[in-house]
Design an enzyme around this catalytic site. Structure first.
Site, mmCIF file in Angstrom:
data_model
loop_
_atom_site.group_PDB
_atom_site.id
_atom_site.type_symbol
_atom_site.label_atom_id
_atom_site.label_comp_id
_atom_site.label_asym_id
_atom_site.label_seq_id
_atom_site.Cartn_x
_atom_site.Cartn_y
_atom_site.Cartn_z
ATOM 1 C CB CYS A 221 -0.962 0.001 1.188
ATOM 2 S SG CYS A 221 -0.141 0.228 2.793
ATOM 3 C CB CYS A 240 1.960 -2.529 6.502
ATOM 4 S SG CYS A 240 1.087 -1.066 5.875
ATOM 5 C CB CYS A 243 -2.535 -2.721 3.883
ATOM 6 S SG CYS A 243 -0.844 -3.331 3.653
ATOM 7 C CG ASP A 354 25.951 6.915 -10.469
ATOM 8 O OD1 ASP A 354 26.774 7.567 -9.797
ATOM 9 O OD2 ASP A 354 24.714 7.098 -10.395
#
EC number: 6.3.5.13
Length: 448
Positions: A221, A240, A243, A354
């Site tokens: 979520c 979480c 959710c 990079d």
């Protein structure tokens, strides 16, 4: 297989074995990539034909960190049970390297003699590989930011994996790291048999979430995850509140397991290989025996004796990997068994061009403990600048680190060795191509 396929397969195998022999006789390296690259031109379906011949099945090891060490441990476990194993042991984990590893286990007419094939796979080629290979086991170790110029963020890789894994046979066993929220969520979306490994050791929690963290938001979520504790980067015990998504239940208890090598990350590697072995019906006792006798893969906590000095090479190619390496090195420095560290930073294709990721590394703990820090590589001054910034954060009275800059890698190695006593271990922390260069200088052998 029709007559045309057999002829083309035989030709491809003959060419590959000739190239392998030539490279090794001339002392040019291990011939881990070139034979596969050339042989595929003679038969475009070569990978598929070889995978289909593996008697007990193909085991794919995927993820950002730990693939080579986990693959070698699993191979050792299987070989200790008298299985014949094909394995891309040098870490050549793109298609050409995988083909080469399988070709090494064929006879002159292309018949594969392996019971298992353990293939460590670059995370970006998983969708491509699964078009030609139906694995018996797919092992997902972790997903961290790694070479953003090539891969992108971890959620994009996870989505590609889910799309590629979905169509696999229901008989394929998926084994995932439950401590990684992204992989745990991925497993919960799959229809195949999914098994989970992870840590259940709160005593190993970090004091705080490190700077190099990727997935602290709910993959279901998007709400911030609540962590009971973090083991490394974003790996930990989480849930979480919005959710209800939470860490998947583990299929083993990490507290019962011994560990290979040093570092929390190697505890994960041990558990991953061990769970795969158990799914292949190998008992705990022989697995534990192998774990206790295991030797490191090249460059992955590999230990060498050079001029009477102990050297340990710790490949570090992304923020999470280097943070964990620093954590392990500092544990040894605190015991007075190491005073010198050589860091080698390259920016070639295998490393990722990079190098801005070094600013996500928490180098401050390494600098704070003092000692000698020798810096080299293609981007010597980038790494030196990162360490200098860390050095400047320390109070003058605590600034006991000596920063030594050597552009020439051979000179850097000689300097670091000279600063290391016979009672200490020199830790070398290189990126991937730098690790190959370091090993070439130390052992006189390169890898092709």
């Amino acid at each position: 297989m029709n007559i045309v396929d057999r002829v083309r397969l035989g030709l491809a195998v003959g060419v590959a074995k000739t190239i392998t022999a030539a490279v090794r006789v001339l002392g040019l390296g291990a011939a881990s990539v070139l034979p596969g690259a050339i042989s595929r031109r003679f038969h475009p379906r070569l990978l598929s034909l070889l995978c289909e011949q593996v008697k007990q099945g193909v085991i794919l090891v995927v993820g950002t960190n730990g693939k080579t060490t986990t693959s070698l441990l699993l191979r050792t476990i299987l070989e200790d049970q008298n299985y014949k194993v094909a394995h891309n042991e040098t870490g050549a984990n793109l298609i050409n390297g995988l083909v080469t590893a399988l070709l090494n286990k064929t006879n002159l007419i292309g018949t594969l003699t392996a019971d298992y094939a353990i293939l460590e796979v670059d995370e970006n080629i998983v969708p491509l590989l699964l078009k030609d290979c139906q694995p018996r086991v797919l092992l997902g170790l972790n997903l961290f930011r790694d070479q953003l110029d090539r891969y992108g963020e971890v959620d994009a890789i996870s989505q590609r994996w889910q799309t590629a894994i979905g169509p696999l046979s229901p008989e394929t066993i998926i084994i995932l790291n439950a401590d990684d929220p992204t992989l745990s969520y991925l497993g919960q979306q799959l229809t195949q048999k999914v098994r989970y490994f992870g840590l259940s050791e709160p005593n190993l929690y970090l004091d705080e979430i490190p700077h190099a963290v990727d997935s602290i938001y709910c993959p279901s979520c998007g709400y911030p995850l609540t962590y009971e504790g973090v083991y490394l980067s974003h790996l930990g015990d989480y849930s979480c509140e919005k959710c209800g998504f939470h860490k998947s239940p583990l299929d083993l208890n990490s507290q019962d397991w011994p560990q290979i090598l040093i570092g929390v990350y190697n505890k994960y590697n041990t558990l991953a290989a061990g769970l795969v072995a158990q799914e292949l019906n190998i008992e705990k006792k022989p697995i534990f025996q192998t774990v206790k006798q295991f030797k490191a893969a090249f460059g992955r906590a590999e230990e060498l004796t050079i001029k009477g000095k102990q050297v340990r090479i710790l490949l570090s190619k992304n923020p999470v990997g280097m943070n964990e390496t620093i954590r392990a090195v500092n544990d040894i420095k605190k015991m007075g068994k190491s005073s010198t560290t050589l860091l080698v930073l390259n920016d070639r294709i295998p490393d990722g061009t990079d190098v801005s990721w070094i600013w996500d590394v928490d180098t401050e703990p390494l600098v704070k403990l003092g000692g000698n820090l020798v810096v080299s590589g293609d981007r010597t001054y980038d790494m030196a600048l990162r360490l200098k910034y860390s050095q400047d954060t320390l109070p003058e009275k605590n600034n006991h680190v000596k920063l030594i800059v050597k552009e020439n890698l051979q000179e850097a190695i000689e300097t670091a060795l000279n600063l290391t006593t016979e009672a200490e271990t020199l830790h070398i922390v290189p990126t991937y191509s730098a690790m190959l260069e370091v090993r070439g200088i130390l052992t006189g052998r390169q890898i092709l």
